[in-house]
Design a protein around this motif. Structure first.
Motif, mmCIF file in Angstrom:
data_model
loop_
_atom_site.group_PDB
_atom_site.id
_atom_site.type_symbol
_atom_site.label_atom_id
_atom_site.label_comp_id
_atom_site.label_asym_id
_atom_site.label_seq_id
_atom_site.Cartn_x
_atom_site.Cartn_y
_atom_site.Cartn_z
ATOM 1 N N PHE A 1 0.865 -1.172 0.000
ATOM 2 C CA PHE A 1 0.000 0.000 0.000
ATOM 3 C C PHE A 1 0.903 1.223 0.000
ATOM 4 O O PHE A 1 1.798 1.341 0.854
ATOM 5 C CB PHE A 1 -0.879 0.007 1.254
ATOM 6 N N VAL A 2 0.698 2.114 -0.966
ATOM 7 C CA VAL A 2 1.536 3.293 -1.123
ATOM 8 C C VAL A 2 0.674 4.530 -0.869
ATOM 9 O O VAL A 2 -0.388 4.692 -1.487
ATOM 10 C CB VAL A 2 2.142 3.360 -2.547
ATOM 11 N N PHE A 3 1.136 5.382 0.033
ATOM 12 C CA PHE A 3 0.428 6.608 0.376
ATOM 13 C C PHE A 3 1.217 7.810 -0.137
ATOM 14 O O PHE A 3 2.431 7.725 -0.328
ATOM 15 C CB PHE A 3 0.209 6.696 1.889
ATOM 16 N N GLU A 4 0.527 8.916 -0.346
ATOM 17 C CA GLU A 4 1.147 10.104 -0.938
ATOM 18 C C GLU A 4 2.240 10.689 -0.067
ATOM 19 O O GLU A 4 3.231 11.218 -0.561
ATOM 20 C CB GLU A 4 0.080 11.179 -1.219
ATOM 21 N N GLN A 5 2.049 10.632 1.254
ATOM 22 C CA GLN A 5 3.043 11.174 2.179
ATOM 23 C C GLN A 5 3.020 10.362 3.465
ATOM 24 O O GLN A 5 2.018 9.705 3.762
ATOM 25 C CB GLN A 5 2.768 12.641 2.470
ATOM 26 N N PRO A 6 4.102 10.402 4.229
ATOM 27 C CA PRO A 6 4.113 9.659 5.484
ATOM 28 C C PRO A 6 3.039 10.190 6.437
ATOM 29 O O PRO A 6 2.856 11.394 6.575
ATOM 30 C CB PRO A 6 5.514 9.917 6.053
ATOM 31 N N SER A 7 2.311 9.271 7.047
ATOM 32 C CA SER A 7 1.328 9.611 8.072
ATOM 33 C C SER A 7 1.070 8.364 8.906
ATOM 34 O O SER A 7 1.497 7.272 8.551
ATOM 35 C CB SER A 7 0.039 10.162 7.455
ATOM 36 N N MET A 8 0.372 8.542 10.008
ATOM 37 C CA MET A 8 0.003 7.395 10.829
ATOM 38 C C MET A 8 -0.974 6.558 10.024
ATOM 39 O O MET A 8 -1.968 7.072 9.527
ATOM 40 C CB MET A 8 -0.626 7.848 12.144
ATOM 41 N N GLN A 9 -0.689 5.283 9.864
ATOM 42 C CA GLN A 9 -1.557 4.394 9.083
ATOM 43 C C GLN A 9 -2.163 3.352 10.011
ATOM 44 O O GLN A 9 -1.467 2.778 10.840
ATOM 45 C CB GLN A 9 -0.762 3.695 7.977
ATOM 46 N N CYS A 10 -3.456 3.122 9.844
ATOM 47 C CA CYS A 10 -4.154 2.088 10.601
ATOM 48 C C CYS A 10 -4.917 1.203 9.623
ATOM 49 O O CYS A 10 -5.548 1.709 8.697
ATOM 50 C CB CYS A 10 -5.121 2.699 11.614
ATOM 51 N N PHE A 11 -4.822 -0.100 9.836
ATOM 52 C CA PHE A 11 -5.470 -1.078 8.960
ATOM 53 C C PHE A 11 -6.408 -1.951 9.781
ATOM 54 O O PHE A 11 -6.194 -2.168 10.971
ATOM 55 C CB PHE A 11 -4.414 -1.959 8.286
ATOM 56 N N TRP A 12 -7.433 -2.491 9.117
ATOM 57 C CA TRP A 12 -8.365 -3.430 9.713
ATOM 58 C C TRP A 12 -8.675 -4.485 8.682
ATOM 59 O O TRP A 12 -8.280 -4.364 7.525
ATOM 60 C CB TRP A 12 -9.614 -2.720 10.233
ATOM 61 N N MET A 13 -9.424 -5.514 9.069
ATOM 62 C CA MET A 13 -9.550 -6.712 8.232
ATOM 63 C C MET A 13 -10.986 -7.053 7.818
ATOM 64 O O MET A 13 -11.275 -8.193 7.472
ATOM 65 C CB MET A 13 -8.945 -7.896 8.971
ATOM 66 N N LYS A 14 -11.886 -6.082 7.845
ATOM 67 C CA LYS A 14 -13.260 -6.343 7.425
ATOM 68 C C LYS A 14 -13.248 -6.885 5.992
ATOM 69 O O LYS A 14 -12.548 -6.350 5.135
ATOM 70 C CB LYS A 14 -14.082 -5.057 7.500
ATOM 71 N N ASN A 15 -14.001 -7.945 5.756
ATOM 72 C CA ASN A 15 -14.102 -8.597 4.435
ATOM 73 C C ASN A 15 -12.791 -9.210 3.949
ATOM 74 O O ASN A 15 -12.659 -9.553 2.783
ATOM 75 C CB ASN A 15 -14.649 -7.645 3.370
ATOM 76 N N THR A 16 -11.805 -9.318 4.817
ATOM 77 C CA THR A 16 -10.537 -9.948 4.457
ATOM 78 C C THR A 16 -10.555 -11.352 5.036
ATOM 79 O O THR A 16 -10.689 -11.534 6.249
ATOM 80 C CB THR A 16 -9.344 -9.134 4.984
ATOM 81 N N LEU A 17 -10.439 -12.334 4.162
ATOM 82 C CA LEU A 17 -10.609 -13.735 4.548
ATOM 83 C C LEU A 17 -9.323 -14.406 5.013
ATOM 84 O O LEU A 17 -9.366 -15.420 5.698
ATOM 85 C CB LEU A 17 -11.201 -14.513 3.359
ATOM 86 N N LEU A 18 -8.184 -13.850 4.611
ATOM 87 C CA LEU A 18 -6.884 -14.448 4.945
ATOM 88 C C LEU A 18 -6.298 -13.818 6.201
ATOM 89 O O LEU A 18 -6.355 -12.599 6.363
ATOM 90 C CB LEU A 18 -5.892 -14.190 3.800
ATOM 91 N N PRO A 19 -5.681 -14.595 7.090
ATOM 92 C CA PRO A 19 -4.922 -13.991 8.185
ATOM 93 C C PRO A 19 -3.661 -13.352 7.594
ATOM 94 O O PRO A 19 -2.968 -13.979 6.786
ATOM 95 C CB PRO A 19 -4.593 -15.164 9.103
ATOM 96 N N LEU A 20 -3.399 -12.119 7.953
ATOM 97 C CA LEU A 20 -2.278 -11.381 7.366
ATOM 98 C C LEU A 20 -1.374 -10.807 8.439
ATOM 99 O O LEU A 20 -1.788 -10.581 9.568
ATOM 100 C CB LEU A 20 -2.804 -10.226 6.500
ATOM 101 N N SER A 21 -0.124 -10.550 8.040
ATOM 102 C CA SER A 21 0.812 -9.760 8.830
ATOM 103 C C SER A 21 1.095 -8.494 8.028
ATOM 104 O O SER A 21 1.239 -8.557 6.812
ATOM 105 C CB SER A 21 2.123 -10.507 9.066
ATOM 106 N N ALA A 22 1.160 -7.383 8.732
ATOM 107 C CA ALA A 22 1.429 -6.104 8.067
ATOM 108 C C ALA A 22 2.736 -5.523 8.594
ATOM 109 O O ALA A 22 2.973 -5.507 9.806
ATOM 110 C CB ALA A 22 0.291 -5.118 8.300
#
Length: 152
Positions: A71-92
């Motif tokens: 995931f690429v963002f335009e500028q550095p900032s605090m990023q928070c992710f969640w897993m709604k509708n995501t079926l696979l267990p992931l590591s970020a």
């Protein structure tokens, strides 16, 4: 040329149904970038706009071990992710401009728990859960690849 109202209504319904169905489909055709960490190679799809980032890896039922999503963002900032509708267990991995991993989190499928970077970052790399741990990759490790070259 005028179309009868019922034909227009049918077309609108068909478009709405298609859009609703498409929203439940995984993104499989995003651009890709080759990343590496030590001897390990990663084939990452790149989510670089709001729509691509919002869908991310949702609805995907499987993903090869060497693949992920950057995931690429335009500028550095605090990023928070969640897993709604995501079926696979992931590591970020929350990643700084130069490719340094700031922090790693494991995320449970189909939850709305928030998982955040410890400081502002421009990149987040999602892999199958446990991938980083199995490779001995920790916070402070540097990723290599085209996205991080400008900052070095």
């Amino acid at each position: 040329m005028k179309l009868p109202l019922r034909i227009l209504a049918a077309l609108a319904t068909a478009v709405a149904l298609h859009a609703a169905h498409a929203a439940d489909e995984p993104q499989m055709n995003l651009p890709r970038v080759r990343l590496s960490v030590g001897l390990h190679q990663i084939d990452a799809q790149v989510a670089q706009n709001n729509d691509e980032r919002m869908v991310g890896l949702m609805f995907r039922r499987q993903m090869p071990q060497h693949e992920g999503m950057l995931f690429v963002f335009e500028q550095p900032s605090m990023q928070c992710f969640w897993m709604k509708n995501t079926l696979l267990p992931l590591s970020a991995a929350f990643v700084a401009d130069d490719g340094t991993i700031v922090n790693l989190v494991d995320m449970k499928p189909q939850t709305t728990d928030s998982h955040c970077s410890l400081k502002p970052v421009r990149y987040v790399l999602e892999m199958n859960q446990g991938w980083f741990a199995k490779k001995g990759i920790k916070a402070g490790t540097k990723l290599a690849g085209q996205p991080f070259e400008a900052a070095r």
